[in-house]
Each structure stands twice: as C-alpha cells, then as structure tokens.
Design a protein around this motif. Structure first.
Motif, PDB file in Angstrom:
ATOM      1  N   ALA A 428     -20.337  19.139 -81.566  1.00 30.24           N
ATOM      2  CA  ALA A 428     -18.938  19.273 -81.969  1.00 30.24           C
ATOM      3  C   ALA A 428     -18.899  19.391 -83.478  1.00 30.24           C
ATOM      4  O   ALA A 428     -19.549  18.618 -84.176  1.00 30.24           O
ATOM      5  CB  ALA A 428     -18.129  18.065 -81.530  1.00 30.24           C
ATOM      6  N   HIS A 429     -18.182  20.372 -83.956  1.00 25.16           N
ATOM      7  CA  HIS A 429     -18.226  20.678 -85.384  1.00 25.16           C
ATOM      8  C   HIS A 429     -16.830  20.889 -85.940  1.00 25.16           C
ATOM      9  O   HIS A 429     -15.949  21.358 -85.229  1.00 25.16           O
ATOM     10  CB  HIS A 429     -19.078  21.926 -85.612  1.00 25.16           C
ATOM     11  CG  HIS A 429     -20.319  21.940 -84.773  1.00 25.16           C
ATOM     12  ND1 HIS A 429     -21.337  21.051 -84.978  1.00 25.16           N
ATOM     13  CD2 HIS A 429     -20.664  22.667 -83.687  1.00 25.16           C
ATOM     14  CE1 HIS A 429     -22.281  21.259 -84.071  1.00 25.16           C
ATOM     15  NE2 HIS A 429     -21.894  22.233 -83.271  1.00 25.16           N
ATOM     16  N   THR A 430     -16.666  20.582 -87.201  1.00 20.60           N
ATOM     17  CA  THR A 430     -15.367  20.724 -87.841  1.00 20.60           C
ATOM     18  C   THR A 430     -15.548  21.450 -89.169  1.00 20.60           C
ATOM     19  O   THR A 430     -16.325  21.002 -90.004  1.00 20.60           O
ATOM     20  CB  THR A 430     -14.752  19.328 -88.108  1.00 20.60           C
ATOM     21  OG1 THR A 430     -14.972  18.513 -86.967  1.00 20.60           O
ATOM     22  CG2 THR A 430     -13.284  19.431 -88.387  1.00 20.60           C
ATOM     23  N   PHE A 431     -14.889  22.569 -89.306  1.00 18.64           N
ATOM     24  CA  PHE A 431     -15.013  23.364 -90.543  1.00 18.64           C
ATOM     25  C   PHE A 431     -13.641  23.694 -91.126  1.00 18.64           C
ATOM     26  O   PHE A 431     -13.152  24.821 -90.979  1.00 18.64           O
ATOM     27  CB  PHE A 431     -15.729  24.693 -90.272  1.00 18.64           C
ATOM     28  CG  PHE A 431     -17.069  24.570 -89.611  1.00 18.64           C
ATOM     29  CD1 PHE A 431     -18.163  24.126 -90.317  1.00 18.64           C
ATOM     30  CD2 PHE A 431     -17.220  24.908 -88.272  1.00 18.64           C
ATOM     31  CE1 PHE A 431     -19.408  24.022 -89.705  1.00 18.64           C
ATOM     32  CE2 PHE A 431     -18.462  24.814 -87.651  1.00 18.64           C
ATOM     33  CZ  PHE A 431     -19.559  24.363 -88.372  1.00 18.64           C
ATOM     34  N   PRO A 432     -13.011  22.752 -91.776  1.00 16.69           N
ATOM     35  CA  PRO A 432     -11.719  23.096 -92.365  1.00 16.69           C
ATOM     36  C   PRO A 432     -11.876  23.651 -93.791  1.00 16.69           C
ATOM     37  O   PRO A 432     -12.787  23.253 -94.513  1.00 16.69           O
ATOM     38  CB  PRO A 432     -10.998  21.745 -92.411  1.00 16.69           C
ATOM     39  CG  PRO A 432     -12.077  20.734 -92.478  1.00 16.69           C
ATOM     40  CD  PRO A 432     -13.352  21.351 -91.947  1.00 16.69           C
ATOM     41  N   TYR A 433     -11.024  24.574 -94.146  1.00 18.20           N
ATOM     42  CA  TYR A 433     -10.990  25.114 -95.504  1.00 18.20           C
ATOM     43  C   TYR A 433      -9.610  24.823 -96.064  1.00 18.20           C
ATOM     44  O   TYR A 433      -8.616  25.195 -95.450  1.00 18.20           O
ATOM     45  CB  TYR A 433     -11.202  26.634 -95.491  1.00 18.20           C
ATOM     46  CG  TYR A 433     -12.557  27.075 -95.028  1.00 18.20           C
ATOM     47  CD1 TYR A 433     -12.900  26.985 -93.684  1.00 18.20           C
ATOM     48  CD2 TYR A 433     -13.488  27.588 -95.915  1.00 18.20           C
ATOM     49  CE1 TYR A 433     -14.151  27.386 -93.241  1.00 18.20           C
ATOM     50  CE2 TYR A 433     -14.742  27.995 -95.486  1.00 18.20           C
ATOM     51  CZ  TYR A 433     -15.067  27.894 -94.147  1.00 18.20           C
ATOM     52  OH  TYR A 433     -16.297  28.294 -93.706  1.00 18.20           O
ATOM     53  N   ILE A 434      -9.560  24.162 -97.203  1.00 21.62           N
ATOM     54  CA  ILE A 434      -8.264  23.838 -97.786  1.00 21.62           C
ATOM     55  C   ILE A 434      -8.219  24.397 -99.204  1.00 21.62           C
ATOM     56  O   ILE A 434      -9.083  24.083-100.015  1.00 21.62           O
ATOM     57  CB  ILE A 434      -8.029  22.311 -97.802  1.00 21.62           C
ATOM     58  CG1 ILE A 434      -8.226  21.731 -96.391  1.00 21.62           C
ATOM     59  CG2 ILE A 434      -6.639  21.984 -98.326  1.00 21.62           C
ATOM     60  CD1 ILE A 434      -8.369  20.234 -96.354  1.00 21.62           C
ATOM     61  N   HIS A 445      -5.801  16.115 -94.575  1.00 19.99           N
ATOM     62  CA  HIS A 445      -6.641  16.530 -93.456  1.00 19.99           C
ATOM     63  C   HIS A 445      -7.451  15.332 -92.986  1.00 19.99           C
ATOM     64  O   HIS A 445      -8.016  14.614 -93.792  1.00 19.99           O
ATOM     65  CB  HIS A 445      -7.582  17.650 -93.902  1.00 19.99           C
ATOM     66  CG  HIS A 445      -8.601  17.996 -92.874  1.00 19.99           C
ATOM     67  ND1 HIS A 445      -8.434  19.019 -91.978  1.00 19.99           N
ATOM     68  CD2 HIS A 445      -9.778  17.414 -92.573  1.00 19.99           C
ATOM     69  CE1 HIS A 445      -9.474  19.053 -91.174  1.00 19.99           C
ATOM     70  NE2 HIS A 445     -10.311  18.093 -91.516  1.00 19.99           N
ATOM     71  N   GLU A 446      -7.507  15.167 -91.686  1.00 18.24           N
ATOM     72  CA  GLU A 446      -8.296  14.067 -91.129  1.00 18.24           C
ATOM     73  C   GLU A 446      -9.088  14.581 -89.960  1.00 18.24           C
ATOM     74  O   GLU A 446      -8.587  15.367 -89.162  1.00 18.24           O
ATOM     75  CB  GLU A 446      -7.343  13.007 -90.556  1.00 18.24           C
ATOM     76  CG  GLU A 446      -7.113  11.824 -91.446  1.00 18.24           C
ATOM     77  CD  GLU A 446      -6.088  10.903 -90.807  1.00 18.24           C
ATOM     78  OE1 GLU A 446      -5.195  10.469 -91.516  1.00 18.24           O
ATOM     79  OE2 GLU A 446      -6.185  10.664 -89.574  1.00 18.24           O
ATOM     80  N   ALA A 447     -10.310  14.125 -89.836  1.00 13.58           N
ATOM     81  CA  ALA A 447     -11.083  14.527 -88.668  1.00 13.58           C
ATOM     82  C   ALA A 447     -12.001  13.386 -88.252  1.00 13.58           C
ATOM     83  O   ALA A 447     -12.534  12.675 -89.107  1.00 13.58           O
ATOM     84  CB  ALA A 447     -11.914  15.765 -88.973  1.00 13.58           C
ATOM     85  N   THR A 448     -12.166  13.239 -86.971  1.00 11.55           N
ATOM     86  CA  THR A 448     -13.137  12.256 -86.487  1.00 11.55           C
ATOM     87  C   THR A 448     -13.927  12.867 -85.354  1.00 11.55           C
ATOM     88  O   THR A 448     -13.442  13.738 -84.628  1.00 11.55           O
ATOM     89  CB  THR A 448     -12.464  10.983 -85.933  1.00 11.55           C
ATOM     90  OG1 THR A 448     -11.667  11.355 -84.810  1.00 11.55           O
ATOM     91  CG2 THR A 448     -11.601  10.294 -86.963  1.00 11.55           C
ATOM     92  N   THR A 449     -15.161  12.419 -85.219  1.00 16.39           N
ATOM     93  CA  THR A 449     -15.964  12.769 -84.058  1.00 16.39           C
ATOM     94  C   THR A 449     -16.521  11.467 -83.502  1.00 16.39           C
ATOM     95  O   THR A 449     -17.081  10.664 -84.251  1.00 16.39           O
ATOM     96  CB  THR A 449     -17.123  13.689 -84.448  1.00 16.39           C
ATOM     97  OG1 THR A 449     -16.583  14.839 -85.085  1.00 16.39           O
ATOM     98  CG2 THR A 449     -17.916  14.119 -83.231  1.00 16.39           C
TER      99      THR A 449
END
Lengths: 453, 436
Positions: A428-434, A445-449
């Motif tokens: 599982a991967h998260t690639f945000p661009y801000i 921005h918040e992300a959890t795995t």
C-alpha cells in the motif's frame, strides 16, 4: 464472433470454515473483509448477441470509419483525427505504480456495436431479449420499474447505446440525458462547445486515444435552475471479445442546476486483458452542483492474475462558475489495473471539490488512483478522503495532487488517505503532491498505513 | 569558458576537470581508490545532472548549477580572522575542500576515537577505508554522489571504537572562502561508529564571502549494533552559493541515528538523507529546519528504508519561507516486506510568510509489510490567525506577535538538540531573525 461461454462460478466455493469459540465483533468484521477479498467474480458471463465489429488495428482510416459509422459531422471527424495524430506522437505513461505487459494497440478492435443498428429499438419491447437478460443478471432496473427504482438508465452495451428510459419525464424539465451519439446529432452546439473543454484531446496518452476512437457514452445537460429529480445512471458492460471500450461522458450543469449521476461497471470473465480508456468531463456553472458516483467492478482477473480489465480513465470536472461544486465518489473493486484520478479544477470563486474513494485490491490487482484538486479561484475548498485496502498480492497506491495557485487566496484543502494491508505479500503506497503558491491558504494532509486492529 | 549549454558540454567540462584532477594526484592515481574514481566519472558522464523531469528533482531547477563551468578549488586560501571563533576542539577544518592541519586537531590511532583527514586515515586504517569508503554512497543512480566520488580525495574520517562513549562533540568545519573564480569542492565524510559506541558530530558549512561556489558533499555514516550517532548539520553557506549534500546512512541492529539540520544559507541547497535500517530494533530520527529568504531555494529530501523488523523512524521537517523563497520537501518511507512491526512517523509543517513564497511537498509511503504503523502529515499555511488575535488582544503589536508565533513554530526543532552550545547558537540565530 467468439461464442465461447464461461461457466458462472459458484460463489464462496469451499471457503467457509466453521469457527469455534468466542466470535467477537472484531473477528466477525475481519471475517467479512476476508470473505469479500477472497470472493470470486460473480458477473462472469458472456451474452450471445451478434456484434458488428471492424477489423483490429488503428490508423486514420479506422478513425474515419468509426466517425462515418456514427454519421458524425465533419468537425468531429477532424477532432478525432487531430487527437489520433497527437496520440501517435505520445508515449504511454510509465510513472504510475503499476506493472503490465506492453499493450499492442494494433491488436485491439476499436469499434463494435450491437447489430441491430438499422433497426434501433423504439421501446424496451424492441430490445434484444438476450440483452435484457444480461441486464437482468446484473440486476439493473431497465424495465418498467421507474417508480420502484427511481433510476433512469442510459445503458451502454459495448459501444453503442441501446435503450434510454425516463427520457420524456426528464425532457419536460429541459434535461437532456441521452447517448453521446444522439447528442452529437441533436445538440451539436452544446457538444461542440464543451467537448474537450475539460479534458483536451492532448491531455494524456489515454485521453488522446479515447478522443480518437470513442465509441459512445452519455451526455447530460441540466438547464439553468433545474434540480434533476432522480439519480441518472449508466451501466457499462464490456462484452464482445477483444473489444476495447472507449466511452466518453459529458455532463453540463448550468447556473443553479443540480444533478447526481451514478456509473456502474461490470465485465464478463475473459482471459486476455482488455483495455478500457474512458474520458469523463464535468462542467458546473455558477451555483451548480454535480455529484458523480462510480461503482467500478470490471473483471479483475483470476486468482493467478490472468486476464482482467485495464482501466485507464481520465475523469475531470471543471467548477467554472462561482459557488459551484463537483463531488466524486468512487468504489473501486474491479479491474486488473486501475489508473484513474478524478479531478477538480476549481476555477470559480468559492467553488468546492470533493473526492471520496474506497479502493479494494485483491489477488494480483494493481490500483494507482487518487485525485487532483487545482485551486485557481478565491476561497475555493477541497476535501479528499481516500481509503485503500490491499490483500493477497495486490498493490494499491493513492496518488494525489493539491495545487494552490497564486491567486487562490483563502483556499483550503484537507486530505486524509488511509491504507489497510491484509497479508504480508501486498503493498500500500501513498504519493501525495502538494504545491502551494499562496500564503493566504491552508492545506492539510494526513495519511496512515496500518493493519486491522 | 562561458555558460554550459548542452549535456555534451556538461560532460566534456567535468571530464576535463577530472583530467586536471588526475594530473594533480602525482602518482596517487595508481591506488585502489582511483578505480572508484574512474568508475564514478564514467557513471556521471552517463547520468549527467538530473533534470526536473526526474521525479527526485521535480521541484528543483538545477539550471544555475548545470550551466556554470565550476573549476576545481585548488591552491591555498586564507581564512578570514574570526571565521572559527566559537567552534571548539576537537575539530577537523577543511578550507575549500582541502584539509587544514593548521586549524585542526587530529587523533589517529587513538583507542577510542580517530579523527583524521581521509588520506591520513588511509595510512592507519587502510582496511576500513577499503571496506567502507564508497560502499553506501549510491553512485549508480545519484549523479551528485557519482561526481563527488569521481573527485574523491580529501575529507573527514571519524572512527569511534567499540564501546567508546565520546562526550565532547566532534566538530567538522567546511569553509568556503571568497574567491574570484567560481569553484567547486567535493567534501566527503566517512563516519564509522562501532558496536555500542556513542558520538555527537557537528558538521558546519560556512561561506566567508558573498561569492558563487558549489559544494557537492557526500557523507557516509555506518552504525554498528547499538551504536548511537547524534549528527548535526549547520549550513551557513554564502548567499550565492550552491550546496548539494547527500548523506547515506547504514544502521545495524539496535542503533540510533539522529540527523538534525539547520539550513540557513545558500542560493540553492539540497539536503538529502538516505538511511537504511538494516538491523532489528534500529531507530532513525531526521529533523530539519529551513528558513528561506529573498530568492533562496531549499530542497529537503529524505528516504528512510525500513529493511528489518521492529525499527522506528521519526521525521520532523519545518520550513518557513519569506520573500520569494521556495521550500521543497520530499520524504519517502519505504517498508520492506519482512520489516514487520515498523513504526514510522513523518511530520512536515510549512509556513508561508509572504505572498510570493512557495512550498511544494511530497510525503510518500511505500509499504510492503502488513503489521506496521506508518503515518505522515503535512500542513502548509500562514500564521495562525487566532494565535495572532490572542497576542494582539494582550497589547502586543502585530509584527511582534507574528515574530513570536514564527519563532514558536521553528523552536520545536531546537528542543531536541542535545548539545547546549548548538542549541543556544541556533536559538540566538532565530532570535536575530524574529526579534521580540
């Protein structure tokens, strides 16, 4: 045509183990998730209706042929050709976190329509009963179920629209809900004005391909001040073997209009991978609101990762007017590969973009999906909620962009991206661009795995 | 030579500088280390400088570095008086990339701590140099690391022996003097902390003038089992300088590596930390504070790889940009399939202090193990209006209130500084900026 039939698999075959001891709420819940993630595809059947196909491969002649089969005006043929020429110079994108064998674009059939072309059905009674059976299996309320279901269905079977219901009721309000081809003939000015205005044909490789060969799709126009009284809905179904599906959807909500649109997909089981490259364009004028929901349930391939749909879709909405709102909701459970980023261009002041997504990948599925929120107008707001669940050998990526342009004072974004992993062979991967160029804005921005529990 | 325009010219320029460098080696070119150099220059000419098309350099335009024909910094240079004031011993000082015995204190062959220049270290510990120099620096994919390795000659070597606990912080100072010519230097740092050892290191980059120069730095830090390395970097390059630093860290089981960076200077800077947690129970902390003014551009880049189970990583990156400054953060957490029980936390807060300032941030998670807890959070915004209102309602004028809040935003990074002198120095630096 390919008449091979695939047996319908028995659901949940031998997967249920008897559980002894205390069954807590948690284990119940995780059992449910386990069942869902190990379920086999339930919609694998092929319908036997004659299909009119053109030879496989793609060149300018094929583009012209598609256009002439649909009896299109000159400008549209030219537009397709421009798109095709552009596409030929473009490279297939490789940045997404997905792996697949290279696609041979000359091995694809770019047009297929049910053969009842000359004799288009006047009502549902005229429709091929086999087709109705297919919808029956899918549980689509296509028959006289207006009141019960409250849903108007513009069903796209392979590439050409064969039945549209509720048209009269909607037309009383001035709402246009028809197949794309019909719109080209009956409302050419609207189509010409808005086609490609959100997703230009040069936008990306798959959008260019779609612009060159799109077969059909849906067209929705909600006039000024009208609130569409029912959910508009289209069910797509890829059917004939080796046929790419290239829908084009265009939804326009005029000043103060409101519409909620539901798109659902299923595809029969087949061993070869099939390409699906759709384009969806939404336009919201002042104070208008468009809600676009998708249940994407294309065939994901079998447990070994054989077959399945390649779902490479460009979806974008433009909040053109002040106080307009576009909201994307997607449930992504199907397809072998998903490449899809429903986005919002927040051009009008105070406009709002929303993205809600649940993406579930199992076996060897790969999903690279997310959204783009581009804040141009003042006081524009966006919200991103994304949940990814990955199981088996699947890879699930969230890829998103939030851009605050220099003039977007008072802009606000909040993003939450959570991922869940089930099993130790998935990812599982998260690639945000801000990107922020305005100091009177706020982005979070918040992300959890994590794993369950 | 005038500006470099094409990739071909770029390659030719550095090849010509390499030949110049080779001829200055006087017979040292026969050593094993030289094959490292030749392989690296070859790799660099294949790679070339990265472009903004490269995902890793998406938000940083390297045109000014790429187009300038930098010359090798050769010959002796005078260090202006006062440059080293307040920097205590033990220390290693480098002037324009070359070791300065005059200003340094070395301990070679010491039982607990060895501090030496790389050529010196090669005499005392040839086996360690052979085994570790260039081992973790990624020459294959990182063009800047390849270029540094091609010109690898001088640098700092620090060896902390098994079980040794070094109380006094070790100071590394890289001075760039004011020169007419636009020079390039290739500082190199190799730190080896053996099993159960502990050390604090303060690495400083100081420009003495306002000239344009380019420091291309590569560091390699190797932590043995349960070693503890507390590593500070204070970047105060000249306002027209370019500073690209790649720090490669390799951690064995139970080791703790902390990186704290204060990025004040340079027109364009890149601070990159790539750490691999390669043994169970390791911990990596990476903190950075960047304050950008004028047209400064700073790119903070981290790649933390959890390659073993039960490791932890904590990242805190704070960026404040004023005027037309630009701040970039890209942070990647990678969790390998068998790195179960990973706990990784990444926080990136950005403050935009002016209308023309900009921030791009790209926090990323790549997770291949299921029993993990990984989070990242990023915020970009302006000074909290409510906080401002609160202070103003207590009679504090607006500018002062803003300064208090900006200082408060930045000071979180200071809190974790374990060396009192460094904390005080950085605190004063912040206060100078945000008087209240």
């Amino acid at each position: 045509m390919d008449r091979e039939r695939y047996p319908q698999p028995a659901p949940n075959k031998g997967n249920k183990k008897h559980q002894s001891g205390i069954e807590s709420f948690m284990t119940d819940e995780s059992k449910t998730i386990e069942e869902i993630t190990s379920q086999e595809y339930q919609y694998g059947f092929t319908t036997d209706i004659e299909t009119e196909s053109i030879p496989k491969g793609l060149d300018e002649d094929v583009v012209r042929l598609i256009s002439s089969k649909k009896d299109e005006p000159e400008w549209l043929t030219e537009w397709r050709l421009k798109a095709f020429r552009r596409w030929r110079e473009m490279k297939e994108p490789t940045w997404a976190n997905v792996r697949y064998e290279p696609i041979d674009y000359q091995e694809i059939i770019y047009y297929s329509a049910p053969k009842l072309d000359k004799d288009r059905p006047k009502s549902l009674d005229d429709v091929d009963p086999k087709l109705l059976e297919t919808y029956e299996k899918l549980g689509i309320p296509l028959k006289e179920r207006e009141i019960l279901a409250g849903v108007a269905v513009d069903a796209v079977f392979d590439s050409v629209s064969v039945a549209t219901t509720f048209k009269e009721k909607l037309s009383e309000l001035g709402i246009i809900f028809c197949s794309f081809s019909e719109a080209v003939h009956n409302h050419p000015d609207l189509v010409r004005k808005y086609l490609g205005s959100v997703v230009p044909y040069s936008d990306n490789f798959f959008a260019a391909l779609n612009s060159a060969v799109f077969s059909d799709g849906s067209f929705v126009f909600i006039p000024k001040g009208v609130r569409c009284p029912m959910e508009l809905s289209t069910y797509f179904r890829i059917n004939a073997a080796q046929t790419g599906q290239f829908e084009r959807t265009l939804i326009i909500a005029e000043e103060g209009a409101y519409v909620s649109y539901l798109e659902g997909c299923t595809a029969p089981m087949r061993d070869e991978n099939q390409l699906h490259a759709a384009v969806v364009e939404l336009i919201a004028l002042d104070d208008a609101e468009i809600k676009y929901s998708t249940v994407q349930n294309w065939y994901p391939g079998d447990e070994e990762g054989r077959g399945g749909i390649y779902n490479f879709v460009t979806k974008r909405g433009k909040c053109l007017g002040r106080n307009s709102k576009i909201s994307w909701t997607q449930v992504e459970t199907g397809s072998a590969i998903t490449w899809k980023y429903p986005s919002c261009i927040l051009l009008g002041d105070n406009s709002v973009g929303e993205f809600y997504s649940v993406a579930l990948t199992t076996n060897y599925q790969q999903a690279d999906t997310g959204t783009k929120m581009i804040h141009i107008g003042k006081n524009t707001k966006s919200l991103i909620i994304s949940k990814g669940i990955s199981a088996g050998h699947a890879q699930n990526s969230y890829r998103g962009a939030v851009k605050i342009m220099q003039g977007a004072s008072g802009a606000r974004n909040f993003s939450q991206c959570d991922s869940l992993l089930i099993g130790d062979e998935c990812g599982a991967h998260t690639f945000p661009y801000i990107e922020v160029k305005n100091n009177d804005s706020q982005v979070e921005h918040e992300a959890t795995t994590s794993k369950i529990g | 030579m005038t500006a470099i325009k094409t990739r071909e010219e770029q390659k030719d320029w550095y090849l010509s500088q390499f030949r110049l460098f080779e001829s200055s080696l006087n017979g040292d070119a026969g050593q094993a280390i030289h094959s490292l150099r030749t392989a690296a220059i070859e790799r660099f000419s294949e790679l070339g400088f990265p472009t903004s098309k490269s995902e890793e350099w998406k938000y940083t335009n390297l045109a000014s570095i790429v187009s300038t024909p930098f010359r090798l910094a050769l010959g002796k240079a005078d260090v202006p008086a006062g440059t080293l004031d307040g920097i205590p011993f033990p220390r290693l000082v480098f002037v324009n990339g070359t070791f300065s015995r005059e200003y340094s204190s070395t301990t070679a062959g010491n039982e607990s701590l060895t501090m030496a220049s790389l050529p010196e270290a090669a005499k005392f510990h040839p086996e360690l140099i052979r085994d570790f120099l260039g081992r973790y620096a990624d020459v294959r994919t990182q063009a800047f690391s390849a270029l540094n390795t091609a010109f690898l000659y001088d640098g700092a070597f620090i060896l902390v022996r098994r079980g040794a606990v070094i109380e006094e912080p070790v100071q590394l100072v890289f001075i760039s003097t004011d020169r007419e010519e636009q020079c390039i230097a290739f500082p190199r740092v190799l730190i080896i902390a053996e099993e159960n050892s502990q050390v604090k290191i303060v690495e400083r980059f100081k420009g003495t003038g306002g000239n344009t120069y380019f420091n291309n730095i590569v560091g390699e830090t190797i932590l043995g089992p349960n070693a503890v390395v507390d590593h500070y970097r204070i970047q105060q390059e000249s306002e027209n300088a370019y500073h690209v630093s790649h720090s490669h860290v390799h951690q064995d089981r139970g080791s703790v590596y902390s990186s704290t960076a204060f990025l004040w200077g340079a027109a364009l800077s890149r601070h990159e930390v790539r750490a691999v947690l390669n043994g169970e129970g390791g911990e990596c902390r990476a903190r950075s504070l960047y304050l950008g003014k004028n047209r400064q551009h700073s790119d903070i880049h981290t790649v933390l790889e959890h390659a073993a189970p039960r490791c932890q990583s904590h990242q805190l990156v704070k960026t404040m940009v004023d005027d037309e400054a630009h701040g970039v953060f890209s942070g990647r957490i990678v969790v390998h399939p068998d790195a179960q029980k990973t706990n990784a936390i990444q926080t990136n807060n950005n403050l935009l202090l002016s209308e023309s300032a900009a921030v791009d941030t790209k926090p990323q998670l790549e997770i291949f193990a299921d029993d993990v807890r990984c989070t990242h959070g990023a915020t970009i915004g302006k000074i909290d209006e409510e906080g401002l209102f609160y202070l103003r309602s207590r009679g504090i004028d607006e500018q002062q209130a803003r300064n208090v809040l900006t200082y408060a935003f930045a000071s979180e990074v200071l809190e974790s500084v374990a060396i009192d002198d460094v904390r005080r120095e950085m605190d004063e630096r912040l206060h100078r900026q945000f008087r209240f």
